[in-house]
Design an enzyme around this catalytic site. Structure first.
Site, PDB file in Angstrom:
ATOM      1  N   VAL A 610       0.869  -1.184   0.000  1.00 43.44           N
ATOM      2  CA  VAL A 610       0.000   0.000   0.000  1.00 43.44           C
ATOM      3  C   VAL A 610       0.900   1.227   0.000  1.00 43.44           C
ATOM      4  CG1 VAL A 610      -1.799   1.271   1.230  1.00 43.44           C
ATOM      5  CG2 VAL A 610      -1.715  -1.224   1.400  1.00 43.44           C
ATOM      6  N   LEU A 614       5.808   4.557   0.849  1.00 40.01           N
ATOM      7  CA  LEU A 614       5.294   5.359   1.974  1.00 40.01           C
ATOM      8  C   LEU A 614       5.058   4.466   3.196  1.00 40.01           C
ATOM      9  CD1 LEU A 614       2.596   7.547   0.144  1.00 40.01           C
ATOM     10  CD2 LEU A 614       4.935   8.203   0.780  1.00 40.01           C
ATOM     11  N   ASP A 679      -7.080  -2.998  -8.216  1.00 38.44           N
ATOM     12  CA  ASP A 679      -5.817  -2.773  -7.511  1.00 38.44           C
ATOM     13  C   ASP A 679      -6.055  -1.927  -6.243  1.00 38.44           C
ATOM     14  OD1 ASP A 679      -2.857  -2.753  -7.456  1.00 38.44           O
ATOM     15  OD2 ASP A 679      -3.139  -0.600  -7.766  1.00 38.44           O
ATOM     16  N   LYS A 683      -5.671  -2.842  -2.112  1.00 39.03           N
ATOM     17  CA  LYS A 683      -4.951  -2.035  -1.127  1.00 39.03           C
ATOM     18  C   LYS A 683      -5.863  -1.662   0.039  1.00 39.03           C
ATOM     19  CE  LYS A 683      -1.744  -0.110  -4.478  1.00 39.03           C
ATOM     20  NZ  LYS A 683      -1.564   0.949  -5.466  1.00 39.03           N
TER      21      LYS A 683
END
Ligand code: ADP
Ligand code: ASP
Ligand code: MG
Length: 820
Positions: A610, A614, A679, A683
């Site tokens: 995810v 980050l 997609d 996530k």
């Protein structure tokens, strides 16, 4: 005077004999030397094998002839180098030895059994040839010398093949030993005589012991053991990379290290030299200028706590247990009496405090004998169920940590066992001597190398290894390898050895025990590799190469690989991946992954699933662990769609924006994977599950970017050709949003246990309004973070940031130094 002992490793060929001569003569000139010699390298092993062949009734001719060639070969080479060398004299000595050997072997073959007193005679032949070779070398140079026959001087008792010297009696025999001080004394090691004057040996590797006995008998100033390494290291330098040479050891430390397997010194050596306060130096024949390790009364000032780690291989453990043990006086002594009467040496003992069991380890070669004797001795107790059937565990090893300073240091045992846990080595039994000079653990034999390696890393080299196996060499995989190649030297400076041992794609698996060169040619080598990715192959490789921290990095998006994570962790691998498939499988597999990671002490790390690099998962987990609760989540989780919708703001049509995104590498190869919303849904599901929501992928409400009326079938090209058909639809949506001063964003939301992925028009004061150009933004509204949410934003797609995130996870698999 000094006693100098040269082991087989120092006597491999004629050149080595000449080096030994140089060292011995230099020492002799300094203040007198007595030289104790082993057999030439490999000769005792050959003699032992000949006994085995003969007693099995096998033909021993080939090995016998080879042995003759080895011995005569050394003599020939010496004769070629030393003009005055009396080759003929030596030839007749070697002939006599070989004839004696043959007679013994034929006798053994006839009887089909080898009596120990004959084996002792056979095994010691190598030492006698060795001293005669050496004597002839000295004589050829005009150096007077005198051979001491240990049979006349060194008295020992016990087994024919493993006797213990009576140093006092032996010393008394030397009382009237007179020799010319000009002479260099030479004595064959390994040999002694029993009280009846029969030849016995002092146990394999026993020449060190001979040197110590001679040093005590002659009141030598020093006993020097010359071998093939610079001294005693804190682990076997031939097995452990980075083993460190020790400057000093106390007698007790040396005893403990050698007792528990450091074969650089025979454990019995210490007794005579410690008793007579003789310092002992371990030195290297191949590097005579090295100072060596001094064994004496003083401890090292450099290495103050733990000195070394050694291991004993090929152990068998017995466990004598049963209800009848409790309070039964003398059980332990009966058990050990059986062993001692049979001359079986016990390496380690543990007894449970409840007195229900006694466990001990012996060398496996004695296991059958020990079992029979114990069962005979306790037949009555076994028959009456006072004792349980005697448990025997084979294929074990003992790993021991040694050091005088351990008495004063706390936490060493914890560090020892944490290290073993790190390599997933199971402790079968543990023991700490009351001297607190050593801690030992009994482990499965096939894990001994890894155990020694990991303990050594944590205690001594302050270095850690990360052993990477990469599956999938697409954009992210390739970028990761480049980043790793760049960082390897820097990490090495910080004590981290990061090596990629395996690279696999869908067709091939490339493995390299030295670590793959990431700068040059790995792609070509992979193309030419002849194996394919399989768990068995990887496991075998890890074991063969004693890797302690293997990490699988799955850079595929493959479901089949993801379905193997549980097996991979069970097999000892950490798993690091940006692949979302495993975390979005059914919840049962999701839970199993976590349970397996916990049970196996392995890490499953997926930060990049995810928001790419980050720190989303890590932060969310930390919040939840700290008692926070997810109230609402809203975010742009797709770099591709962030890019596409940003382009729509700029006036591009959906089809134009998609084409540009695809060209710039922002989308998946098939843009439908992004535009379908699947997609993002994956996530979102990963986030939701982190927040303890037990949802399945089918529970996520997905509003695709593509309207349901749109036919998205066909090839990628068909799809892209058809895409303009929905441009108008999007134009209208954008115009409507713009009229309200809003922009369109593709947003994932979690609220009240429900997940939804959908188009949303957001106003300029909304945190997601300015998120475009491939940026991700995640707003976490939680119990702690309200009314202003916890926001994470930044590039959430692209090979560079994803690979960097994966790299960071890979580094997290390493237990940091302060953690252990
Ligand atoms: P020699 O033939 O000289 O008696 P050995 O082979 O018996 O030599 O002993 C030397 C070997 O001991 C070394 O080559 C090394 O592999 C092994 N060894 C095991 N543990 C240690 C240790 N802690 N320090 C040094 N050497 C060790
Ligand atoms: N030659 C004997 C052996 O190989 C003794 C020794 O080398 O220490 O065991
Ligand atoms: Mg030795």
């Amino acid at each position: 005077m000094k006693v100098l002992k040269f082991g087989g490793s120092s006597l491999a060929d004629s050149k080595r004999y000449l080096t030994v001569k140089d060292i011995s003569l230099a020492s002799h000139q300094e203040g007198g030397a007595a030289v104790v010699l082993s057999a030439p390298k490999g000769v005792t092993n050959a003699l032992s094998l000949l006994c085995e062949q003969a007693s099995a009734g096998k033909d021993f001719g080939e090995l016998y002839a080879k042995l003759g060639m080895t011995l005569n070969g050394i003599a020939d080479d010496l004769a070629a180098t030393l003009p005055a060398f009396r080759r003929a004299r030596l030839a007749s000595f070697i002939d006599t030895v070989l004839i004696e050997l043959k007679q013994h072997l034929e006798g053994i073959k006839l009887l089909q059994c080898a009596p120990e007193q004959i084996v002792a005679k056979i095994l010691s032949l190598g030492e006698y040839v060795s001293v005669n070779l050496f004597s002839e070398i000295l004589a050829s140079l005009g150096q007077k010398n005198h051979i001491i026959d240990p049979v006349s001087y060194i008295v020992a008792e016990g087994d024919y093949l493993d006797s213990i010297a009576d140093v006092a009696v032996s010393k008394a025999r030397f009382a009237d030993f007179i020799y010319d001080k000009q002479e260099t004394l030479i004595m064959p090691g390994f040999v002694a005589a029993n009280a009846e004057g029969e030849k016995v040996t002092l146990g394999r590797n026993g020449s060190d012991y001979s040197a110590a006995i001679l040093a005590a008998c002659l009141d030598a100033d020093c006993c020097e053991i010359w071998t093939d390494v610079d001294g005693v290291y804190n682990a076997d330098p031939n097995q452990v990379e980075g083993a460190v040479l020790l400057d000093k050891l106390t007698y007790q430390e040396a005893m403990e290290l050698s007792y528990f397997g450091a074969k650089v010194l025979h454990p019995k050596t210490i007794g005579p030299i410690a008793q007579h306060h003789i310092p002992c130096l371990i030195r290297n024949t191949l590097n005579p200028s090295a100072p060596g390790t001094l064994i004496g009364k003083e401890s090292s000032e450099i290495w103050t706590s733990v000195k070394g780690i050694s291991h004993l291989d090929d152990m068998t453990m017995f466990n004598v247990a049963g209800p009848g043990m409790k309070g039964m006086v003398g059980m332990a002594s009966r058990v050990f009496e059986v062993m001692s009467n049979a001359n079986i040496s016990i390496s380690l003992i543990t007894q449970s405090s409840s007195e229900y069991s006694i466990s001990f380890c012996i060398h496996s070669k004695d296991a059958d004998k020990a079992q029979n004797l114990l069962e005979d001795a306790f037949a009555l107790e076994l028959a009456n169920n006072l004792l349980d059937p005697i448990e025997v565990r084979h294929e074990l090893a003992i790993v021991t940590l040694v050091g005088d300073g351990m008495r004063h240091s706390k936490g060493l045992a914890a560090k020892f066992f944490t290290s073993l846990a790190q390599a997933r080595v199971n402790n079968v039994a543990i023991a700490q001597g009351s001297s607190e000079r050593s801690i030992s653990t009994v482990i499965e034999r096939h894990r001994a190398k890894e155990a020694v390696k990991v303990v050594h890393q944590n205690f001594f080299s302050n270095s850690h290894s990360i052993d990477v196996f990469l599956v999938g060499c697409g954009n992210v995989g390739k970028e990761l390898l480049q980043q790793m190649a760049r960082q390897q030297p820097l990490l090495a400076d910080r004590g981290i050895s990061l090596k990629v041992f395996g690279i696999a794609n869908s067709k091939k698996l490339l493995l390299n025990p030295q670590g793959i060169d990431l700068q040059n040619g790995w792609a070509e080598s992979l193309a030419g590799a002849d194996s394919t990715f399989s768990l068995d192959r990887l496991q075998e490789f890890v074991q063969q190469n004693s890797l302690v921290n293997p990490v699988i990095v799955d850079c595929t998006s493959n479901e089949h690989i993801a379905s193997q994570y549980v097996d991979l962790m069970s097999a000892g691998f950490h798993v690091v991946t940006p692949n979302k498939k495993a975390n979005t499988c059914d919840i049962a597999y999701y839970k199993k992954l976590r349970a397996t990671a916990q049970q196996t002490n392995r890490q499953f790390l997926y930060e990049t699933t995810v928001g790419a690099g980050l720190p989303v998962i890590d932060n969310l987990q930390k919040l939840i662990f700290a008692g926070d609760e997810l109230k609402r989540f809203e975010g742009i989780l797709s770099g591709s769609l962030s890019y596409v919708f940003g382009k729509l703001d700029e006036g591009l049509s959906l089809s134009e924006a998609t084409a540009v995104a695809k060209e710039s590498g922002f989308t998946e190869p098939d843009p439908r994977d992004d535009l379908s919303g699947m997609d993002v849904a994956r996530k979102l599901l990963i986030m939701a599950r982190e927040a303890d929501l037990e949802l399945e992928l089918s529970d996520i409400e997905i509003e695709s970017v593509l309207p349901s009326s749109f036919d998205d079938s066909g090839t990628i090209e068909d799809f892209l050709t058809n895409l303009p058909k929905i441009d108008d639809h999007y134009r209208q949506l954008i115009d409507k949003a713009r009229a309200e001063n809003k922009v369109l964003r593709y947003v994932g939301t979690i609220e009240k246990g429900h997940c939804r992925v959908a188009l949303k028009a957001v106003a300029s004061d909304h945190p997601l309004y300015s998120i475009k150009d491939g940026e991700n933004a995640l707003a976490i509204h939680s119990h702690y973070y309200q009314p202003i949410p916890y926001v994470i934003r930044g590039y959430g797609a692209g090979a560079t940031v994803t690979a960097a995130g994966v790299f960071a996870d890979v580094l997290r698999t390493m237990p940091w130094k302060q953690d252990i």
